[in-house]
Scaffold this motif. Structure first.
Motif, PDB file in Angstrom:
ATOM      1  N   VAL A   1       0.994  -0.572  -0.120  1.00  0.00           N
ATOM      2  CA  VAL A   1      -0.383  -0.220   0.263  1.00  0.00           C
ATOM      3  C   VAL A   1       1.099   0.751  -0.157  1.00  0.00           C
ATOM      4  N   ALA A   2       1.914   1.264   0.348  1.00  0.00           N
ATOM      5  CA  ALA A   2       2.781   2.884   1.029  1.00  0.00           C
ATOM      6  C   ALA A   2       3.170   2.781  -0.413  1.00  0.00           C
ATOM      7  N   PRO A   3       3.730   2.345  -1.737  1.00  0.00           N
ATOM      8  CA  PRO A   3       3.417   3.235  -2.851  1.00  0.00           C
ATOM      9  C   PRO A   3       2.801   3.795  -3.443  1.00  0.00           C
ATOM     10  N   LEU A   4       1.371   3.673  -2.850  1.00  0.00           N
ATOM     11  CA  LEU A   4       0.329   3.956  -4.090  1.00  0.00           C
ATOM     12  C   LEU A   4      -0.427   5.366  -2.799  1.00  0.00           C
ATOM     13  N   THR A   5       0.424   5.525  -1.600  1.00  0.00           N
ATOM     14  CA  THR A   5      -0.097   6.824  -1.193  1.00  0.00           C
ATOM     15  C   THR A   5       1.522   7.807  -0.811  1.00  0.00           C
ATOM     16  N   GLN A   6       0.777   9.173  -0.569  1.00  0.00           N
ATOM     17  CA  GLN A   6       2.220  10.329  -0.640  1.00  0.00           C
ATOM     18  C   GLN A   6       2.501  10.379   1.082  1.00  0.00           C
TER      19      GLN A   6
END
Length: 391
Positions: free
Chosen positions: A71-76
């Motif tokens: 999930v982390a790469p899909l958030t800023q």
């Protein structure tokens, strides 16, 4: 020992990797918590300006490290509070995982140190240690783990852990490693916290009990020559009026029967967690007296382990209760609500404007059909705006 009041706060949300729904203790209203749904919650929390999200750990949950890394790469901006498990992981492996995820997320990893409080789950994971022995392991684990993240070469020979020439070749993005969060109410846990961690977490007990715990932990840290910060884990049920909030709380447990509550309490009773014992004592398995402090409701703990209390009320009431905890020295609030997607929006929209936050909030930028403006009226008129000033 007194702790200075927190002047501002970080608010984190929760990724329900163990399940979600509209009601507790029943399949009615249950919701599939697949990756697409968890991604929605994480992206909503990121957009709404939450500081981070907690991912739970244990056999009832999807693996927190894998979910966070996906999930982390899909958030800023959103940070991820993920558990290391002393006794279940080696400290060197945990340090490599930590450094890698911290780099993958561009320094957005937070670490939750979890010792484990369910003997049945522990033996299922191959851990056959007593309560105090698990905290002995935790102390040794953190000695090695933290040293590795500081860039040291480690040689350690203790009662439970032996390491020779331990090294971390690829460092974390955050110098010295991500901050360490930790919760534990027993004397053994408090001793470990005082010596090793950065932020001490408590579950949502009444303010007087929280104040007493903070004083105890703070004094232990001072004896160890250290100073800690403090956080709290709570659920929230906030509505535009107090009456609506309490109706929502009643509805959340409306499908619970006595047999389900009794079965849950039997499971909690087998645990050797002092924190779980304190949570269960707040209601005693009895649904008749669940408001244990103004706007603090113990109904969640009838069937949910761990955090079992919720702040219930209007936005102003919930904000006031949060500020009461801030006055005790709490600067981090890890919150959740059912269902987690909708409640992430509700809390941010209703309560964020009333709190002094350290992190971003939605920005009103003047575009009619973007942000918290509502739908254009009759295709032509901009709806009136009522802004709430931050306190």
């Amino acid at each position: 020992m007194s702790v200075a009041p927190a002047q501002s706060a970080n608010v984190l949300w929760f990724l329900p990797t163990h399940g979600d729904g509209r009601y507790l203790g029943t399949a009615t209203g249950g919701r599939q918590t697949d990756f697409a749904y968890l991604r929605q919650i994480a992206q909503a929390a990121d957009t709404l300006g939450y500081y981070g999200v907690l991912l739970p750990t244990g056999r009832s949950c999807e693996d927190s490290w894998i979910v966070a890394s996906a999930v982390a790469p899909l958030t800023q901006n959103l940070r991820y509070l993920v558990a290391v498990r002393p006794g279940l992981q080696s400290p060197t492996l945990a340090a490599r995982m930590t450094a890698t995820l911290d780099r993958v997320s561009n320094g957005r990893l937070l670490v939750n140190v979890v010792t484990g409080g369910d003997p049945v789950e522990n033996v299922g994971d191959g851990i056959f240690l007593s309560h105090d022995e698990r905290y002995e392991v935790t102390r040794e684990f953190l000695c090695v783990y933290s040293a590795l993240l500081r860039g040291e070469t480690v040689r350690h020979e203790g009662k439970h852990i032996r390491i020779e020439d331990g090294q971390l070749l690829y460092p974390s993005t955050q110098a010295g490693g991500p901050p360490l969060y930790f919760g534990g109410s027993s004397p053994a846990a408090i001793d470990v916290a005082a010596e090793t961690i950065d932020k001490y977490l408590t579950w949502g007990e009444p303010p007087a009990a929280v104040a007493e715990k903070i004083a105890t932990v703070s004094a232990a840290a001072k004896t160890a020559g250290r100073k800690l910060s403090f956080g709290i884990r709570l659920h929230v049920i906030v509505r535009e009026t107090e009456a609506e909030a309490w109706a929502a709380a009643d509805k959340l447990i409306s499908h619970l029967d006595d047999a389900t509550i009794a079965k849950s309490q039997q499971i909690f009773a087998r645990m050797d967690s002092e924190g779980q014992r304190r949570m269960s004592a707040l209601h005693g398995g009895n649904r008749d007296k669940l408001e244990i402090s103004p706007n603090l409701w113990a109904g969640v703990g009838l069937v949910r382990g761990g955090a079992g209390t919720a702040l219930v009320g209007s936005p102003e009431q919930v904000a006031d209760r949060i500020k009461e905890y801030m006055a005790l020295g709490i600067d981090s609030f890890i919150l959740s609500g059912y269902p987690h997607l909708e409640e992430a929006y509700r809390f941010a929209e209703l309560v964020f404007p009333l709190l002094p936050l350290n992190h971003g909030k939605p920005v009103i930028n003047g575009i009619v059909n973007n942000g918290p403006f509502g739908e254009t009226i009759a295709n032509d008129a901009k709806p009136a705006q009522k802004r709430v000033a931050s306190s």
